[in-house]
Motif scaffolding. Structure first.
Motif, mmCIF file in Angstrom:
data_model
loop_
_atom_site.group_PDB
_atom_site.id
_atom_site.type_symbol
_atom_site.label_atom_id
_atom_site.label_comp_id
_atom_site.label_asym_id
_atom_site.label_seq_id
_atom_site.Cartn_x
_atom_site.Cartn_y
_atom_site.Cartn_z
ATOM 1 N N LEU A 42 53.502 59.585 45.753
ATOM 2 C CA LEU A 42 52.175 60.154 45.969
ATOM 3 C C LEU A 42 51.154 59.173 45.793
ATOM 4 C CD1 LEU A 42 52.556 63.924 44.338
ATOM 5 C CD2 LEU A 42 52.044 63.286 46.945
ATOM 6 N N PHE A 43 51.123 58.621 44.391
ATOM 7 C CA PHE A 43 50.206 57.388 44.262
ATOM 8 C C PHE A 43 50.217 56.497 45.493
ATOM 9 C CE2 PHE A 43 49.958 58.268 39.700
ATOM 10 C CZ PHE A 43 48.570 58.377 39.426
ATOM 11 N N GLY A 44 51.452 56.121 45.872
ATOM 12 C CA GLY A 44 51.819 55.179 46.634
ATOM 13 C C GLY A 44 50.864 55.619 48.086
ATOM 14 N N ILE A 45 50.911 57.087 48.542
ATOM 15 C CA ILE A 45 50.161 57.170 49.757
ATOM 16 C C ILE A 45 48.711 57.236 49.695
ATOM 17 C CG2 ILE A 45 49.884 59.173 51.351
ATOM 18 C CD1 ILE A 45 52.687 60.169 50.533
ATOM 19 N N VAL A 46 48.303 57.559 48.349
ATOM 20 C CA VAL A 46 46.563 57.405 47.865
ATOM 21 C C VAL A 46 46.457 56.076 48.255
ATOM 22 C CG1 VAL A 46 45.146 57.492 46.465
ATOM 23 C CG2 VAL A 46 46.859 59.243 46.306
ATOM 24 N N SER A 47 47.192 55.094 47.727
ATOM 25 C CA SER A 47 46.826 53.560 47.972
ATOM 26 C C SER A 47 46.895 53.043 49.187
ATOM 27 C CB SER A 47 47.700 52.867 46.867
ATOM 28 O OG SER A 47 47.447 53.090 45.454
ATOM 29 N N LEU A 48 48.001 53.534 50.023
ATOM 30 C CA LEU A 48 48.188 53.186 51.346
ATOM 31 C C LEU A 48 46.894 53.683 52.062
ATOM 32 C CD1 LEU A 48 51.330 54.094 53.787
ATOM 33 C CD2 LEU A 48 49.040 54.883 54.444
ATOM 34 N N LEU A 49 46.283 54.790 51.930
ATOM 35 C CA LEU A 49 45.102 55.194 52.775
ATOM 36 C C LEU A 49 43.867 54.402 52.373
ATOM 37 C CD1 LEU A 49 45.752 59.091 52.429
ATOM 38 C CD2 LEU A 49 45.840 57.672 54.709
ATOM 39 N N GLY A 50 43.839 54.021 51.195
ATOM 40 C CA GLY A 50 42.758 53.197 50.546
ATOM 41 C C GLY A 50 42.953 51.826 51.350
ATOM 42 N N ASP A 51 44.196 51.020 51.256
ATOM 43 C CA ASP A 51 44.306 49.882 51.967
ATOM 44 C C ASP A 51 44.240 49.870 53.391
ATOM 45 O OD1 ASP A 51 45.337 48.890 49.465
ATOM 46 O OD2 ASP A 51 46.773 47.818 50.366
ATOM 47 N N PHE A 52 44.402 51.040 53.909
ATOM 48 C CA PHE A 52 44.148 51.173 55.498
ATOM 49 C C PHE A 52 42.814 51.212 55.682
ATOM 50 C CE2 PHE A 52 43.118 53.711 59.243
ATOM 51 C CZ PHE A 52 43.859 53.421 60.036
ATOM 52 N N LYS A 53 41.916 51.824 54.691
ATOM 53 C CA LYS A 53 40.434 51.526 55.113
ATOM 54 C C LYS A 53 39.846 50.330 54.714
ATOM 55 C CE LYS A 53 38.819 54.781 52.347
ATOM 56 N NZ LYS A 53 40.253 55.377 51.709
ATOM 57 N N TYR A 54 40.127 49.589 53.484
ATOM 58 C CA TYR A 54 39.385 48.380 53.253
ATOM 59 C C TYR A 54 40.166 47.323 53.870
ATOM 60 C CZ TYR A 54 42.467 47.255 49.238
ATOM 61 O OH TYR A 54 43.778 47.132 48.172
ATOM 62 N N GLU A 55 41.386 47.239 53.981
ATOM 63 C CA GLU A 55 42.062 46.019 54.666
ATOM 64 C C GLU A 55 41.655 45.975 56.180
ATOM 65 O OE1 GLU A 55 42.986 43.643 53.103
ATOM 66 O OE2 GLU A 55 44.172 44.079 51.511
ATOM 67 N N GLY A 56 41.428 47.227 56.754
ATOM 68 C CA GLY A 56 40.995 47.364 58.105
ATOM 69 C C GLY A 56 39.528 46.809 58.012
ATOM 70 N N PHE A 57 38.906 47.224 57.287
ATOM 71 C CA PHE A 57 37.413 46.517 57.120
ATOM 72 C C PHE A 57 37.493 45.226 57.024
ATOM 73 C CE2 PHE A 57 34.256 44.949 53.976
ATOM 74 C CZ PHE A 57 33.274 44.977 54.928
ATOM 75 N N ARG A 58 38.099 44.516 56.290
ATOM 76 C CA ARG A 58 38.212 42.982 55.892
ATOM 77 C C ARG A 58 38.649 42.401 56.826
ATOM 78 N NH1 ARG A 58 39.108 41.811 49.977
ATOM 79 N NH2 ARG A 58 41.245 41.059 50.408
#
Length: 413
Positions: A42-58
């Motif tokens: 569950l923590f991993g999925i939360v972090s995955l969605l976070g990375d999806f957003k900011y790595e996509g932006f970066r």
């Protein structure tokens, strides 16, 4: 208690009553492992969605900066201030988390900062607004990371290395998907801002999953034990970790960073090489976690050896160098969390994670500046610098291991 009662009842009613203790023990271990793994996922999925957003932006940051009239200097400033805030502020936020014991509040604050700031960048009209919102995202990452790592380190029934390895593997999938989806949206619409606005969707999903994660944590009865006051101890319990932190700092000081690898490729090749690095990261994260649990942190000696291969591989192929960089970064990200979780008492780990991030962030920034200057002169100078620093790091870490043979550093068991 209900879980134990159920297993005891099952054992008493079982036909295999000749060895009920072993039956209960093994079943209970499996149940605890499964429940802990559920929280890690569950923590991993939360972090995955976070990375999806900011790595996509970066991945589209250069395009956005240019569209707002920014130069390469502006791009460098935006990236640099983001990295400084992300790493440098983890120390005070880690201390705040341990002193206040409001770990979940820090986690929520950090993820909400990213959930709001990144999609909002799609609406900005000035470069200063872009940098400001990106800074909010990086501050949010600094706020949540030490507290989240402290929560994961408390899970029982699953090895510490495996827990962090599994989390990092899931987390890193978002770092691949985000840039790929960003590229797909831009190729279809030719509008990078539309991609940012669409990030509202994963932001909402992330909030929902984080809520489920916290409820599961509470339902399973996890807590972080109260330690003596910080006014009494301050950083006394972290002193023993400083040599290890400084040794691992040398890895960051001499690492041939991925931007320098990508700079040798064309624009169309850069995303492919970056994706390759992330794939290697994901594949090896679980391997490193399992090895750390089985062998202990002597495995961390490999991080310096693998890092030495990165600049050498540059002389052969940037794609090969990117893959090796992913392997070295994966071991570092799983390994330093494992080391600190083993050496630092519970209730002090968020501060320890924050302190290390502060030290490592400074080293990485300094190393990147030095390496960039050397690469301006010659690739060979950069290669020699990177290998030289990693060699010093290896020798330092090995010396620390020799002094602590028989202690917690040699075996995780």
């Amino acid at each position: 208690m209900h879980l134990v009662h159920n297993y005891v009842t099952f054992a008493q009613n079982s036909r295999k009553q000749r060895r009920p203790g072993i039956l209960v023990s093994e079943d209970l271990k499996k149940a605890l492992r499964d429940r802990a793994s559920k929280i890690v996922v569950l923590f991993g999925i939360v972090s995955l969605l976070g990375d999806f957003k900011y790595e996509g932006f970066r991945s589209i940051l250069p395009v956005l900066v240019e569209s707002l009239g920014g130069t390469l200097v502006a791009l460098g400033f935006a990236w640099g201030i983001g990295e400084f805030l992300s790493y440098g502020l983890r120390l005070p936020f880690g201390v705040i988390a341990d002193r206040s014991r409001r770990y979940w509040l820090m986690v929520w604050t950090g993820y909400m900062a990213t959930a709001i700031s990144i999609p909002s960048i799609g609406l900005v009209k000035s470069l200063s607004a872009l940098v400001g919102l990106y800074s909010v995202d990086r501050i949010g990452k600094a706020a949540r990371t030490p507290a989240r790592d402290a929560l994961i380190s408390e899970l029982r029934g699953i090895g510490t290395g495996r827990a962090f390895g599994l989390h990092r593997a899931i987390d890193q999938a978002g770092a691949i998907l985000g840039p790929l989806v960003a590229g797909l949206v831009i190729s279809i619409t030719n509008d990078p801002r539309l991609f940012l606005l669409l990030l509202v969707v994963p932001a909402v999903v992330q909030v929902a999953v984080l809520l489920v994660t916290q409820r599961e944590w509470v339902r399973q009865g996890y807590t972080i034990p109260l330690q003596r006051g910080w006014n009494e101890l301050r950083f006394a319990e972290l002193k023993g970790t400083i040599p290890i932190m400084l040794a691992l700092m040398l890895f960051g000081l001499g690492l041939f960073q991925i931007p320098f690898v990508l700079s040798e490729l064309s624009q169309s090749q850069m995303p492919l090489a970056y994706a390759l690095a992330q794939v290697c990261y994901i594949i090896l994260a679980m391997v490193w976690g399992a090895l750390l649990d089985r062998v202990g942190i002597a495995i961390m000696l490999l991080v310096y050896l693998i890092a030495c291969i990165v600049p050498t591989a540059m002389l052969v192929s940037p794609f090969l160098a990117a893959a090796v960089w992913g392997a070295s970064w994966s071991l570092h990200e799983v390994g330093f969390r494992f080391v600190l979780a083993k050496l630092v008492p519970t209730g002090r780990r968020a501060a320890a994670f924050g302190l290390y991030a502060f030290i490592f962030g400074i080293a990485t920034m300094a190393g990147s500046i030095v390496l960039g200057g050397l690469l301006e002169i010659s690739l060979h100078y950069g290669v020699l610098y990177a290998i030289g620093v990693q060699a010093v790091g290896f020798a330092t870490f090995y010396a620390i291991l020799k002094r602590r043979v028989g202690g917690a550093l040699v075996s995780s068991r």
